[in-house]
Structure formats: C-alpha cells, structure tokens
Design a protein around this motif. Structure first.
Motif, PDB file in Angstrom:
ATOM      1  N   UNK A   4       0.822  -1.195   0.000  1.00 37.50           N
ATOM      2  CA  UNK A   4       0.000   0.000   0.000  1.00 37.50           C
ATOM      3  C   UNK A   4       0.864   1.256   0.000  1.00 37.50           C
ATOM      4  N   UNK A   5       1.895   1.305   0.836  1.00 40.53           N
ATOM      5  CA  UNK A   5       2.694   2.514   0.945  1.00 40.53           C
ATOM      6  C   UNK A   5       3.595   2.728  -0.267  1.00 40.53           C
ATOM      7  N   UNK A   6       4.048   1.656  -0.900  1.00 37.35           N
ATOM      8  CA  UNK A   6       4.940   1.830  -2.038  1.00 37.35           C
ATOM      9  C   UNK A   6       4.187   2.080  -3.333  1.00 37.35           C
ATOM     10  N   UNK A   7       2.900   1.819  -3.371  1.00 33.22           N
ATOM     11  CA  UNK A   7       2.172   1.985  -4.614  1.00 33.22           C
ATOM     12  C   UNK A   7       1.926   3.456  -4.953  1.00 33.22           C
ATOM     13  N   UNK A   8       1.680   4.311  -3.976  1.00 28.69           N
ATOM     14  CA  UNK A   8       1.418   5.722  -4.234  1.00 28.69           C
ATOM     15  C   UNK A   8       2.232   6.601  -3.276  1.00 28.69           C
ATOM     16  N   UNK A   9       3.341   7.149  -3.735  1.00 30.53           N
ATOM     17  CA  UNK A   9       4.068   8.076  -2.857  1.00 30.53           C
ATOM     18  C   UNK A   9       3.295   9.397  -2.746  1.00 30.53           C
ATOM     19  N   UNK A  10       3.357   9.990  -1.584  1.00 28.98           N
ATOM     20  CA  UNK A  10       2.649  11.250  -1.365  1.00 28.98           C
ATOM     21  C   UNK A  10       3.414  12.384  -2.020  1.00 28.98           C
ATOM     22  N   UNK A  11       2.691  13.262  -2.690  1.00 33.23           N
ATOM     23  CA  UNK A  11       3.296  14.440  -3.302  1.00 33.23           C
ATOM     24  C   UNK A  11       3.069  15.639  -2.400  1.00 33.23           C
ATOM     25  N   UNK A  12       4.101  16.457  -2.257  1.00 31.92           N
ATOM     26  CA  UNK A  12       3.967  17.692  -1.485  1.00 31.92           C
ATOM     27  C   UNK A  12       3.418  18.778  -2.388  1.00 31.92           C
ATOM     28  N   UNK A  13       2.749  19.725  -1.771  1.00 33.51           N
ATOM     29  CA  UNK A  13       2.266  20.850  -2.563  1.00 33.51           C
ATOM     30  C   UNK A  13       3.459  21.697  -3.003  1.00 33.51           C
ATOM     31  N   UNK A  14       3.261  22.497  -4.021  1.00 35.91           N
ATOM     32  CA  UNK A  14       4.370  23.281  -4.568  1.00 35.91           C
ATOM     33  C   UNK A  14       4.889  24.306  -3.565  1.00 35.91           C
ATOM     34  N   UNK A  15       3.996  24.852  -2.738  1.00 38.50           N
ATOM     35  CA  UNK A  15       4.431  25.817  -1.732  1.00 38.50           C
ATOM     36  C   UNK A  15       5.314  25.190  -0.671  1.00 38.50           C
ATOM     37  N   UNK A  16       4.958  23.991  -0.241  1.00 35.75           N
ATOM     38  CA  UNK A  16       5.745  23.298   0.779  1.00 35.75           C
ATOM     39  C   UNK A  16       7.098  22.887   0.209  1.00 35.75           C
ATOM     40  N   UNK A  17       7.103  22.355  -1.004  1.00 37.03           N
ATOM     41  CA  UNK A  17       8.372  21.937  -1.591  1.00 37.03           C
ATOM     42  C   UNK A  17       9.283  23.135  -1.858  1.00 37.03           C
ATOM     43  N   UNK A  18       8.716  24.267  -2.238  1.00 31.08           N
ATOM     44  CA  UNK A  18       9.518  25.481  -2.441  1.00 31.08           C
ATOM     45  C   UNK A  18      10.104  25.963  -1.123  1.00 31.08           C
ATOM     46  N   UNK A  19       9.301  25.953  -0.072  1.00 31.39           N
ATOM     47  CA  UNK A  19       9.794  26.379   1.245  1.00 31.39           C
ATOM     48  C   UNK A  19      10.895  25.451   1.737  1.00 31.39           C
ATOM     49  N   UNK A  20      10.737  24.162   1.538  1.00 36.03           N
ATOM     50  CA  UNK A  20      11.777  23.217   1.957  1.00 36.03           C
ATOM     51  C   UNK A  20      13.057  23.401   1.152  1.00 36.03           C
ATOM     52  N   UNK A  21      12.921  23.689  -0.142  1.00 34.17           N
ATOM     53  CA  UNK A  21      14.096  23.919  -0.973  1.00 34.17           C
ATOM     54  C   UNK A  21      14.843  25.174  -0.519  1.00 34.17           C
ATOM     55  N   UNK A  22      14.103  26.236  -0.183  1.00 32.18           N
ATOM     56  CA  UNK A  22      14.727  27.473   0.291  1.00 32.18           C
ATOM     57  C   UNK A  22      15.440  27.235   1.619  1.00 32.18           C
ATOM     58  N   UNK A  23      14.788  26.516   2.530  1.00 35.15           N
ATOM     59  CA  UNK A  23      15.425  26.210   3.813  1.00 35.15           C
ATOM     60  C   UNK A  23      16.669  25.353   3.628  1.00 35.15           C
ATOM     61  N   UNK A  24      16.632  24.430   2.687  1.00 37.64           N
ATOM     62  CA  UNK A  24      17.788  23.576   2.430  1.00 37.64           C
ATOM     63  C   UNK A  24      18.970  24.401   1.918  1.00 37.64           C
ATOM     64  N   UNK A  25      18.682  25.382   1.064  1.00 34.27           N
ATOM     65  CA  UNK A  25      19.743  26.228   0.521  1.00 34.27           C
ATOM     66  C   UNK A  25      20.299  27.166   1.588  1.00 34.27           C
ATOM     67  N   UNK A  26      19.431  27.701   2.433  1.00 36.60           N
ATOM     68  CA  UNK A  26      19.850  28.710   3.405  1.00 36.60           C
ATOM     69  C   UNK A  26      20.344  28.145   4.735  1.00 36.60           C
ATOM     70  N   UNK A  27      20.298  26.841   4.930  1.00 33.91           N
ATOM     71  CA  UNK A  27      20.646  26.323   6.254  1.00 33.91           C
ATOM     72  C   UNK A  27      22.109  26.570   6.616  1.00 33.91           C
ATOM     73  N   UNK A  28      23.044  26.393   5.695  1.00 32.45           N
ATOM     74  CA  UNK A  28      24.459  26.600   6.006  1.00 32.45           C
ATOM     75  C   UNK A  28      24.760  28.081   6.271  1.00 32.45           C
TER      76      UNK A  28
END
Length: 83
Positions: free
Chosen positions: A16-40
């Motif tokens: 069940x869990x491997x059949x459909x991976x959950x997709x994040x919304x574009x706003x959440x993925x953008x925020x996570x990408x920004x945090x990943x870049x700015x963490x250092x």
C-alpha cells in the motif's frame, strides 16, 4: 472463509505505501528547498553572533549591546591596523 482468502483480498502495508508516494504541494516543496539552501549560511551567521557575544561580552566583560555598534568595530579595526 479461510485465513488464506482474507490475506489474498487485502494488500500488505508495504504494498500500500509503495504503490502511491505522497506528493507535497508546490508551496511546501519550495519552502523546503529554500530552507535547504539557506541552512548553512544561517548556521554560519548564528555561529558568528555567538562567537561575537562570547568574545566581546562574556570574556571581554563589555556590554553585549556594543556588538551591534559600528563605532566598536571601527575602534577595533584602528587598533589592529594602526601604524
């Protein structure tokens, strides 16, 4: 009904869990990408301010608010690079 018939009807949890991976919304993925870049850089800024506070206020015995005054750093520059 036998137990084999029940097991065949329901897929296991791993299927069940491997059949459909959950997709994040574009706003959440953008925020996570920004945090990943700015963490250092953010960690470096935090280390800088902690080091300034330790060196100037804790060990130097000066008021911590002087760390943010430009006159303090002009004076320090003149002491280090005086002729």
């Amino acid at each position: 009904m036998s137990t084999e018939a029940n097991n065949e009807e329901k897929p296991s949890r791993t299927e069940q869990s491997s059949s459909k991976p959950k997709k994040r919304s574009s706003g959440v993925s953008t925020a996570l990408r920004i945090l990943k870049i700015l963490r250092i850089p953010l960690i470096c800024l935090a280390a800088l301010f902690i080091g300034l506070w330790l060196g100037y206020a804790w060990f130097g015995g000066q008021p911590a608010s002087d760390i943010f005054k430009i006159s303090t750093w002009k004076h320090l520059f003149n002491l280090v690079f005086a002729d």
